[in-house]
Write a protein that holds these residues in place. Structure first.
Motif, PDB file in Angstrom:
ATOM      1  N   CYS A  60       0.831  -1.206   0.000  1.00  0.00           N
ATOM      2  CA  CYS A  60       0.000   0.000   0.000  1.00  0.00           C
ATOM      3  C   CYS A  60       0.870   1.263   0.000  1.00  0.00           C
ATOM      4  O   CYS A  60       0.527   2.248  -0.657  1.00  0.00           O
ATOM      5  N   CYS A  63       1.529   2.192  -3.423  1.00  0.00           N
ATOM      6  CA  CYS A  63       0.347   2.279  -4.283  1.00  0.00           C
ATOM      7  C   CYS A  63      -0.129   3.727  -4.407  1.00  0.00           C
ATOM      8  O   CYS A  63      -0.154   4.470  -3.419  1.00  0.00           O
ATOM      9  N   PHE A  66      -3.100   4.828  -2.118  1.00  0.00           N
ATOM     10  CA  PHE A  66      -2.909   4.881  -0.668  1.00  0.00           C
ATOM     11  C   PHE A  66      -3.057   6.307  -0.162  1.00  0.00           C
ATOM     12  O   PHE A  66      -2.553   7.255  -0.772  1.00  0.00           O
ATOM     13  N   CYS A  72      -7.342   4.328   2.092  1.00  0.00           N
ATOM     14  CA  CYS A  72      -7.218   3.968   0.680  1.00  0.00           C
ATOM     15  C   CYS A  72      -8.375   4.604  -0.084  1.00  0.00           C
ATOM     16  O   CYS A  72      -9.477   4.742   0.447  1.00  0.00           O
ATOM     17  N   CYS A  85      -3.543  -5.394  -2.198  1.00  0.00           N
ATOM     18  CA  CYS A  85      -4.801  -5.966  -2.671  1.00  0.00           C
ATOM     19  C   CYS A  85      -4.772  -6.049  -4.192  1.00  0.00           C
ATOM     20  O   CYS A  85      -3.802  -5.630  -4.821  1.00  0.00           O
TER      21      CYS A  85
HETATM   22  S1  SF4 Z   1      -5.582  -1.450  -0.272  1.00  0.00           S
HETATM   23 FE1  SF4 Z   1      -5.047  -1.928  -2.408  1.00  0.00          FE
HETATM   24  S2  SF4 Z   1      -5.670  -0.128  -3.589  1.00  0.00           S
HETATM   25 FE2  SF4 Z   1      -5.636   0.471  -1.429  1.00  0.00          FE
HETATM   26  S3  SF4 Z   1      -3.600   1.343  -1.092  1.00  0.00           S
HETATM   27 FE3  SF4 Z   1      -3.452  -0.838  -0.571  1.00  0.00          FE
HETATM   28  S4  SF4 Z   1      -2.796  -1.855  -2.474  1.00  0.00           S
HETATM   29 FE4  SF4 Z   1      -3.538   0.201  -3.031  1.00  0.00          FE
END
Ligand code: SF4
Length: 90
Positions: A60, A63, A66, A72, A85
């Motif tokens: 995350c 990502c 994030f 998120c 995810c």
């Molecule tokens: S939960 Fe999934 S979409 Fe959200 S920040 Fe983490 S990796 Fe990215």
């Protein structure tokens, strides 16, 4: 005031109203084709996103979705910097 003046102002008024209507419709069309954003949709549950709390890669923290420190844009939080995810995006 001559009859031509009345007719002339009527033409200008119609042109003005037509331009205003065209501008309004153009602005509304611009809003209608606005690309969808992540925040336009309800967030997925962790289960739907196959979220995992501790991983070594594609975390995350790396990502673009994030939201530090623990949120998120597309998955219901809280999420961890070390999580991941199926929606991971770089
Ligand atoms: S939960 Fe999934 S979409 Fe959200 S920040 Fe983490 S990796 Fe990215």
């Amino acid at each position: 005031m001559a009859a031509g003046d009345k007719e002339g102002s009527g033409i200008y008024r119609r042109q003005f109203l037509r331009c205003g209507l065209t501008g309004t419709l153009t602005a509304l069309a611009g809003l209608a084709v606005r690309p969808a954003r992540a925040q336009d949709f309800p967030k997925a549950t962790k289960e739907q996103a196959s979220y995992q709390d501790r991983v070594d890669s594609q975390t995350c923290a790396q990502c673009t979705l994030f939201l530090p420190p623990d949120d998120c844009k597309v998955v219901q939080g809280p999420v961890s910097e070390t999580g991941t995810c199926v929606y991971f995006t770089q």
